[in-house]
Design a protein around this motif. Structure first.
Motif, PDB file in Angstrom:
ATOM      1  N   GLU A   1       1.834  31.697  52.468  1.00  0.00           N
ATOM      2  CA  GLU A   1       2.190  30.944  51.714  1.00  0.00           C
ATOM      3  C   GLU A   1       1.055  29.263  52.511  1.00  0.00           C
ATOM      4  N   ARG A   2       1.050  29.765  53.612  1.00  0.00           N
ATOM      5  CA  ARG A   2      -0.202  28.573  53.945  1.00  0.00           C
ATOM      6  C   ARG A   2      -1.610  28.912  53.434  1.00  0.00           C
ATOM      7  N   PHE A   3      -2.154  29.842  53.636  1.00  0.00           N
ATOM      8  CA  PHE A   3      -3.741  29.839  53.605  1.00  0.00           C
ATOM      9  C   PHE A   3      -4.096  30.525  52.118  1.00  0.00           C
ATOM     10  N   ASP A   4      -3.400  31.869  51.683  1.00  0.00           N
ATOM     11  CA  ASP A   4      -3.166  32.274  50.697  1.00  0.00           C
ATOM     12  C   ASP A   4      -3.814  31.434  49.373  1.00  0.00           C
ATOM     13  N   TRP A   5      -5.044  31.975  48.099  1.00  0.00           N
ATOM     14  CA  TRP A   5      -4.777  30.980  47.160  1.00  0.00           C
ATOM     15  C   TRP A   5      -3.921  31.742  46.036  1.00  0.00           C
TER      16      TRP A   5
ATOM     17  N   ARG B   1       0.966  27.729  47.850  1.00  0.00           N
ATOM     18  CA  ARG B   1       2.698  28.219  47.136  1.00  0.00           C
ATOM     19  C   ARG B   1       2.775  27.390  46.564  1.00  0.00           C
ATOM     20  N   ALA B   2       2.761  27.883  45.790  1.00  0.00           N
ATOM     21  CA  ALA B   2       4.534  27.148  44.763  1.00  0.00           C
ATOM     22  C   ALA B   2       5.401  27.549  44.985  1.00  0.00           C
ATOM     23  N   LEU B   3       7.159  26.965  44.019  1.00  0.00           N
ATOM     24  CA  LEU B   3       8.055  26.618  45.255  1.00  0.00           C
ATOM     25  C   LEU B   3       9.865  27.748  44.034  1.00  0.00           C
ATOM     26  N   ASN B   4       9.472  28.242  43.087  1.00  0.00           N
ATOM     27  CA  ASN B   4      10.395  28.761  41.828  1.00  0.00           C
ATOM     28  C   ASN B   4      10.741  30.150  42.932  1.00  0.00           C
ATOM     29  N   PHE B   5       9.322  30.764  43.150  1.00  0.00           N
ATOM     30  CA  PHE B   5       9.294  32.074  43.735  1.00  0.00           C
ATOM     31  C   PHE B   5       8.496  32.645  45.048  1.00  0.00           C
ATOM     32  N   GLY B   6       8.738  30.954  45.612  1.00  0.00           N
ATOM     33  CA  GLY B   6       8.777  31.129  47.147  1.00  0.00           C
ATOM     34  C   GLY B   6       9.946  31.615  48.224  1.00  0.00           C
ATOM     35  N   ARG B   7       9.843  31.548  48.915  1.00  0.00           N
ATOM     36  CA  ARG B   7      10.799  32.094  49.595  1.00  0.00           C
ATOM     37  C   ARG B   7      11.792  32.985  49.364  1.00  0.00           C
ATOM     38  N   ASN B   8      10.991  33.293  49.299  1.00  0.00           N
ATOM     39  CA  ASN B   8      11.946  35.288  48.515  1.00  0.00           C
ATOM     40  C   ASN B   8      13.046  35.271  48.074  1.00  0.00           C
ATOM     41  N   LEU B   9      13.053  34.212  46.984  1.00  0.00           N
ATOM     42  CA  LEU B   9      14.137  33.378  46.149  1.00  0.00           C
ATOM     43  C   LEU B   9      13.718  35.079  45.326  1.00  0.00           C
TER      44      LEU B   9
END
Length: 646
Positions: free
Chosen positions: A134-138, A495-503
């Motif tokens: 989530e830091r580098f991938d587009w 990084r988008a937010l809804n599906f990040g951080r293993n939600l």
């Protein structure tokens, strides 16, 4: 001997007892102080910065202190001509860049990953790819690709220039001894290629869920097959329900094909006067005036070619000198040193550029969506404390667009200050001469100013927000569709937010991390759900956060540049013909730009200090204290012919 009439460094033969070979102590004998050009601060370039540039500005093809000096120094700045004299020279030059890493570093910064093999690359991955970086991938979702898509991008940039330079020097000793004028008009064909290559690791099979892009599910067959289709071919997913996805119109990338621009670069006129003029030395000052006739940046391509300096008129001052170091009268051999330098101001020019958003590198490729009035289906929320109904300021209107499409604007760019210094040794052996030297060129940081009146009208009104991974449609119990007002201003290209951080997917589709998440209600205060026939209620933004002029980073397209060039040239002087002396020569050069992270420890010349107030007509251009250094490594060779006369 051919060239005797116009050669400025002939040694007097009046004294028969004088030694044939001698060293001429110019400084003491003629009481002449030779000014040494000392470069006290070599501005160096940065590798893999957090900064990126949206416009790759390098040295104009017309600017070359080396090309101006080689092969002609025996026919200019003459003191033994009582009438006008001069020389006309034509140079055919070819240059080509190498070491493309320095270019891709400036264009993409830290988005580039450097694995063990050393080849810089960018990873494109969808929001549902396990363990995505989530830091580098587009984020592949922005490009109409499946949420489980993954590919690797590599770049091998190249710049090629074909230059025919017409240069005319006219000495006006008949008017005033030491007065001269020089006109330089280069004709250029320039080519650039980004050489985008994509290796698809996983083409993906996921459909877009209902509500993610359209009310209905979007099958995989309607989505794109590669990032290249989006960035290079102008293709978009075939979305149902009359939802429009704008193709990329700015910041487009190219593959193996080259983009070519052709035309005259600039018309440069130099008017000078030699205060000290002698066969053994000279020193003079001059004024430079450049009229741009090249091309302007249009922003259509990320790595677009430009003929000239971007249509900047320039004015400046310069100095030139030479000193004879050694001479052998008998064999007509001599060694001299020549210095030519100038400092010019690249005045304001109007250009079209696209911009990133503040503190979001390469956000030009993010996806925005249009929100507008009227509010349909009675979309609203209720205040938990007061039970008051609150309507959103705008609602999704079934249109997506890359951020570059909505930020591309006509802006005024001050090109900074340009310094060009050439130091050359010149050795003559009978009819042959040899030149060798060093050329330093530096352009300070550009300054970009955006007038609100010049920004696109659709950008000025509040109607565009960042999509991120927000779902844009909710459903009532009857499974009727209601467009939402979701925005996700904290998302970025990676990084988008809804599906990040293993939600979990069941939680992510409810828009838990959009701006100002509020319960989405429709007529009768009925709660909207994220999935038809389910009870997972969905959120909408009340209020959404819009992209506004102050959201743009007008300094992201600004950069500075420097090159260090070493060159050689050999020429042959033919016999005098009808009071004219022809000569022809060949030469070559190697230019470099040196990288050093320490560049970012200093302040930028072009930084802004005053924030914008609401009544200013100029959009806020408050910049960071850092200016990205960009340049190229380049080699080239030329053939130069000269015809001197008196």
């Amino acid at each position: 001997m051919p060239g005797e009439v116009l050669t400025k460094t002939d040694v007097s033969k009046d004294n028969p007892d004088e030694k044939n070979e001698r060293v001429i102590p110019v400084l003491l004998k003629k009481r002449f102080i030779v000014a040494l050009f000392v470069i006290t601060n070599i501005f160096q370039l940065h590798a893999r910065s957090n900064l990126t540039t949206s416009y790759y500005s390098v040295r104009s093809q017309a600017s070359s202190g080396a090309r101006d000096l080689v092969g002609v120094v025996d026919y200019i700045h003459l003191c033994d001509c009582d009438s006008f004299y001069g020389c006309f020279s034509t140079t055919a030059e070819y240059t080509r860049s190498f070491n493309s890493d320095i270019v891709s570093d400036c264009l993409f910064g830290r988005d580039l990953l450097i694995p063990c093999d050393g080849d810089r690359r960018i990873v494109v991955s969808g929001s549902r790819v396990p363990d995505r970086n989530e830091r580098f991938d587009w984020l592949a979702d922005y490009f109409g690709l499946p949420t489980d898509f993954k590919s690797v991008l590599t770049y091998d940039t190249r710049i090629e220039n074909f230059i025919i330079d017409f240069n005319f020097f006219l000495g006006l000793n008949n008017i005033l001894n030491g007065l001269y004028v020089r006109v330089d008009v280069p004709f250029v064909q320039t080519r650039r290629s980004l050489n985008l290559k994509e290796c698809v690791v996983n083409s993906g099979s996921n459909n877009y869920l209902p509500g993610y892009f359209t009310p209905d599910e979007v099958e995989r067959c309607r989505l794109l097959q590669s990032f290249t289709q989006f960035a290079q071919c102008g293709m978009v997913p075939n979305l149902p329900n009359n939802v429009f996805f704008e193709p990329l119109r700015f910041a487009k990338m190219t593959g193996k094909e080259t983009i070519t621009k052709t035309g005259f670069a600039e018309i440069e006129t130099v008017i000078g006067y030699d205060f000290l003029l002698d066969p053994e030395y000279h020193f003079g000052l001059n004024i430079h005036l450049g009229i741009p006739v090249g091309t302007r940046p249009t922003g259509e391509f990320l790595f677009e070619p430009v003929v000239g300096n971007g249509r900047h008129m320039f004015v400046g001052v310069g100095a030139d000198l030479h000193a004879l170091i050694w001479a052998n009268e008998c064999c007509n051999r001599r060694l001299s040193v020549h210095v030519d330098g100038s400092v010019c101001d690249l005045l304001v020019a109007e250009q079209t550029r696209f911009f990133d958003l503040r503190e979001k590198r390469t956000s030009r490729y993010m996806l925005a969506q249009r929100l507008a009035l009227p509010i349909e289906n009675d979309l609203h929320t209720k205040d938990d404390d007061t039970d008051q109904i609150i309507f959103p300021e705008a609602q999704f209107k079934s249109c997506y667009a890359p951020v570059a499409n909505i930020t591309a604007s006509k802006v005024k760019v001050h090109g900074g200050f340009e310094t060009d210094v050439a130091i050359m040794g010149h050795y003559v052996h009978d009819c042959f001469s040899f030149d060798f030297g060093y050329n330093f060129w530096f352009r300070s940081c550009e300054r970009t100013h955006a007038d609100l009146d010049c920004l696109p009208p659709r950008f000025m009104s509040k109607q565009w927000v960042l999509k991120g991974d927000a779902h844009n449609f909710g459903f009532d119990p009857d499974e009727s569709t209601v467009a939402l007002s979701a925005s996700q201003s904290d998302a970025d290209l990676h990084r988008a937010l809804n599906f990040g951080r293993n939600l979990q997917e069941s939680e992510g589709i409810t828009n838990p991390r959009i701006n100002n998440p509020s319960d989405a209600l429709t007529t009768g205060d009925v709660e909207l759900v994220a999935t038809p026939g389910d009870d997972n209620t969905i959120k909408t933004s009340i209020q959404p956060r819009f992209i506004v002029p102050t959201s743009l980073d007008f300094c992201i397209s600004s950069s500075e540049s420097s090159t260090h060039t070493f060159f050689v040239h050999a020429s042959y002087e033919g016999p005098e013909w009808q009071c004219m002396i022809p000569s022809i020569g060949i030469g070559g050069k190697v230019s470099g730009a040196f990288a050093d992270d320490d560049l970012f420890k200093r302040a930028s010349i072009g930084k802004c200090t005053d924030p914008c107030s609401s009544n200013q007509s100029v959009a806020c251009t408050k910049c960071s204290d850092q200016c990205l250094g960009c340049g190229i490594f380049e080699w080239g060779f030329w053939i130069k012919g000269c015809l001197a006369f008196d």
